[in-house]
Design a protein around this motif. Structure first.
Motif, mmCIF file in Angstrom:
data_model
loop_
_atom_site.group_PDB
_atom_site.id
_atom_site.type_symbol
_atom_site.label_atom_id
_atom_site.label_comp_id
_atom_site.label_asym_id
_atom_site.label_seq_id
_atom_site.Cartn_x
_atom_site.Cartn_y
_atom_site.Cartn_z
ATOM 1 N N GLY A 107 -3.456 4.698 -1.021
ATOM 2 C CA GLY A 107 -3.194 5.952 -1.729
ATOM 3 C C GLY A 107 -3.750 7.184 -1.039
ATOM 4 O O GLY A 107 -3.614 8.295 -1.564
ATOM 5 N N SER A 108 -4.384 7.007 0.123
ATOM 6 C CA SER A 108 -5.042 8.151 0.765
ATOM 7 C C SER A 108 -4.048 9.050 1.503
ATOM 8 O O SER A 108 -2.912 8.659 1.784
ATOM 9 N N ILE A 112 -5.054 10.990 14.445
ATOM 10 C CA ILE A 112 -4.952 10.521 13.060
ATOM 11 C C ILE A 112 -6.243 10.874 12.328
ATOM 12 O O ILE A 112 -7.321 10.422 12.718
ATOM 13 N N ASN A 113 -6.126 11.689 11.286
ATOM 14 C CA ASN A 113 -7.295 12.188 10.540
ATOM 15 C C ASN A 113 -8.345 12.775 11.490
ATOM 16 O O ASN A 113 -9.552 12.552 11.324
ATOM 17 N N LEU A 164 -3.549 -0.208 15.647
ATOM 18 C CA LEU A 164 -4.266 0.201 14.434
ATOM 19 C C LEU A 164 -3.496 -0.303 13.215
ATOM 20 O O LEU A 164 -2.296 -0.086 13.109
ATOM 21 N N ARG A 165 -4.186 -0.999 12.310
ATOM 22 C CA ARG A 165 -3.513 -1.562 11.126
ATOM 23 C C ARG A 165 -3.737 -0.675 9.908
ATOM 24 O O ARG A 165 -4.774 -0.030 9.792
ATOM 25 N N MET A 166 -2.779 -0.721 8.993
ATOM 26 C CA MET A 166 -2.847 0.159 7.822
ATOM 27 C C MET A 166 -3.993 -0.208 6.889
ATOM 28 O O MET A 166 -4.409 0.603 6.066
ATOM 29 N N ARG A 167 -4.551 -1.434 7.033
ATOM 30 C CA ARG A 167 -5.685 -1.823 6.187
ATOM 31 C C ARG A 167 -6.940 -1.005 6.498
ATOM 32 O O ARG A 167 -7.903 -1.042 5.742
ATOM 33 N N GLU A 168 -6.920 -0.264 7.626
ATOM 34 C CA GLU A 168 -8.058 0.590 7.973
ATOM 35 C C GLU A 168 -8.131 1.823 7.068
ATOM 36 O O GLU A 168 -9.114 2.557 7.108
ATOM 37 N N PHE A 169 -7.043 2.072 6.297
ATOM 38 C CA PHE A 169 -7.000 3.281 5.459
ATOM 39 C C PHE A 169 -7.063 2.892 3.986
ATOM 40 O O PHE A 169 -6.454 1.895 3.583
ATOM 41 N N PRO A 170 -7.777 3.690 3.171
ATOM 42 C CA PRO A 170 -7.808 3.399 1.733
ATOM 43 C C PRO A 170 -6.417 3.590 1.119
ATOM 44 O O PRO A 170 -5.711 4.537 1.470
ATOM 45 N N MET A 199 0.840 -1.199 0.000
ATOM 46 C CA MET A 199 0.000 0.000 0.000
ATOM 47 C C MET A 199 0.872 1.246 0.000
ATOM 48 O O MET A 199 2.027 1.222 0.423
ATOM 49 N N LYS A 200 0.276 2.339 -0.492
ATOM 50 C CA LYS A 200 0.998 3.612 -0.599
ATOM 51 C C LYS A 200 0.169 4.693 0.099
ATOM 52 O O LYS A 200 -1.056 4.699 -0.010
ATOM 53 N N PHE A 201 0.855 5.560 0.831
ATOM 54 C CA PHE A 201 0.128 6.627 1.536
ATOM 55 C C PHE A 201 0.866 7.943 1.429
ATOM 56 O O PHE A 201 2.101 7.971 1.365
#
Lengths: 254, 236
Positions: free
Chosen positions: A94-95, A70-71, A86-92, A1-3
């Motif tokens: 590229g967001s 966070i956000n 908190l896992r990164m899969r909780e975020f879309p 994933m990319k953020f």
């Protein structure tokens, strides 16, 4: 994933801060939020830049050291969860993720995302204990306590002192923290002898530290990684009203 | 820096963060109680009797003499106490977070944060301006006289209908009642919570009752001017 990350950077307590943007790539969806920041810091160190300072210790949601906004949400979007869990899969993918420190005048920024939460320790020091000789552990059933009461006290005692309640409160109030710390003792017979002194001292200390008033938004309960209920705030208020009415002042000065 | 625990004056007062909320809650609940009585009386406009009951009620209140004076002073005191304490609470809250968040959002779940809870100070401020305006318009307004059952008395009904026939007054009044609805929707349960009256069982009940109460009370005051404007004939 990319953020894309928008992170608050502040060199020191009295320095002006600003947001800086970073991009992280090849992030596993199973990584925790802090592991993602570790990856970013590794990259910053490789580039000979100052890594982002943030608090963490146990990384299993029980110590209360970590805590980021966070956000716009304390510990991020997931209910009942610390930042480290908190896992990164909780975020879309590229967001853009905005990361700020917990903000309250009672929680001054030390560096970047690290804040000084010792105000909470001073509230505990003001009365969040019982004064007894702690010899050997007493027999568990020496004092009969109904299960419902024991459960209620245990739920209050689940507080890890992370300060998310303060961070999430629009008024930066520490009412849920203090309410939980008072409740865990007020519910049990061991806490009763010093109850008036305790609640008055802890509430006074809470005010001295510069926390705001509780306006009953209930956002603290949503932010609390342990899901501690605002009924503990109501209980603290009952304890306080009782202490003022029964002249807690007199008994407290003994 | 902040003082350590040993410097704490162990004094229990109502001028702490908790004490002030007790004052807010207590004055708030009493003001809600007054609003319910006030609305019940105002609903006499709907009686369709040309204002007979409303005028008789108003007349009977004025027969109380000094008691009415005391009640009015008490009501004004409640209102002023509620406002002053509210202002102090808001000032302290603003000081508690001088650096604001760039981004802030509700986490949902058990949160009870709504526009009603966030805008308490704003809706309160609107009501602060509304209350003297409407007291000046009605209680301190022109004195029309009428005779009911041979007794001369103030024709309050005529004044009310006359004022609400002005669309600017009727619609402004109704609009302010929407803000009253918000203020009560958070205010009722919040007052009980501030007084420490709620637990796991009663907290959700109080929350729901508060919303229903807000809709009923503010709804009554909302319909009154509009109904009068559209349907009540001007007394002869």
């Amino acid at each position: 994933m990319k953020f894309r990350l928008k992170i608050w950077r502040q060199a020191g307590p009295d320095q002006p801060g600003r947001f800086e943007e970073y991009t992280v790539d090849n992030i596993s969806p199973d990584m925790s939020f802090l592991e993602m920041l570790d990856e970013l810091n590794e990259e910053l160190v490789r580039q000979d830049k100052d890594p982002i300072a943030f608090d963490s210790d146990c990384r299993e949601g029980i110590c209360g050291a970590c805590g980021l906004m966070i956000n716009g949400m304390a510990h991020g979007p997931k209910l009942g969860c610390t930042t480290c869990e908190l896992r990164m899969r909780e975020f879309p993918d590229g967001s853009l993720i905005t990361v700020e420190p917990f903000r309250a005048d009672a929680f001054p920024v030390i560096k970047d995302l690290v804040v000084d939460r010792s105000a909470l320790d001073r509230i505990i020091a003001a009365g969040g204990y019982i004064s007894v000789n702690t010899g050997s552990a007493p027999d568990a059933n020496a004092i009969p306590i109904p299960k419902e009461i024991a459960e209620e006290a245990m739920d209050a005692a689940a507080c890890i002192g992370c300060g998310a309640c303060v961070a999430a409160c629009p008024n930066a109030s520490a009412a849920l923290f203090t309410g939980a710390k008072i409740s865990q003792l007020a519910l049990l017979p061991q806490g009763h002898p010093e109850r008036e002194r305790r609640v008055i001292s802890m509430v006074n200390q809470m005010d001295i530290e510069g926390f705001g008033n509780c306006s009953n938004h209930g956002e603290c309960e949503a932010a609390c990684p342990k899901g501690i209920s605002i009924v503990n705030i109501a209980r603290m208020r009952r304890e306080y009203i009782r202490a003022v009415r029964t002249g807690g002042q007199v008994r407290a000065s003994v | 820096m902040h003082g350590m625990a040993k410097d704490v004056t162990r004094k229990g007062t109502w001028q702490t963060s908790l004490g002030r909320k007790v004052i807010m809650g207590l004055t708030g609940i009493l003001l809600i109680g007054y609003l319910i009585i006030h609305l019940t009386a105002n609903l006499l406009v709907f009686a369709g009797d040309g204002g007979r009951l409303l005028n008789l009620y108003s007349h009977s209140l004025h027969q109380l003499g000094p008691l009415l004076f005391v009640a009015r002073i008490a009501l004004a005191a409640l209102f002023i106490f509620h406002i002053i304490t509210g202002i102090r609470v808001v000032i302290q809250n603003r000081k508690a977070r001088s650096t604001r968040y760039t981004m802030a959002a509700s986490k949902g779940g058990p949160s009870k944060m709504t526009p009603a809870s966030r805008w308490m100070a704003i809706t309160g401020l609107i009501l602060l301006f509304f209350v003297p305006w409407h007291v000046n318009m009605f209680t301190l307004g022109p004195y029309y006289e009428t005779v009911i059952d041979g007794v001369p008395m103030r024709d309050l009904y005529r004044l009310v209908v006359e004022r609400f026939k002005d669309p600017a007054i009727a619609f402004t009044y109704a609009a302010v009642m929407l803000f009253l609805c918000m203020h009560l929707a958070h205010g009722f349960w919040s007052a009980l919570q501030s007084l420490g009256a709620l637990n796991r069982r009663w907290l959700p009940v109080a929350y729901t009752v508060g919303v229903i109460l807000a809709i009923l009370v503010a709804g009554g005051f909302f319909i009154l001017p509009l109904y009068t404007y559209f349907f009540v004939p001007m007394p002869a």
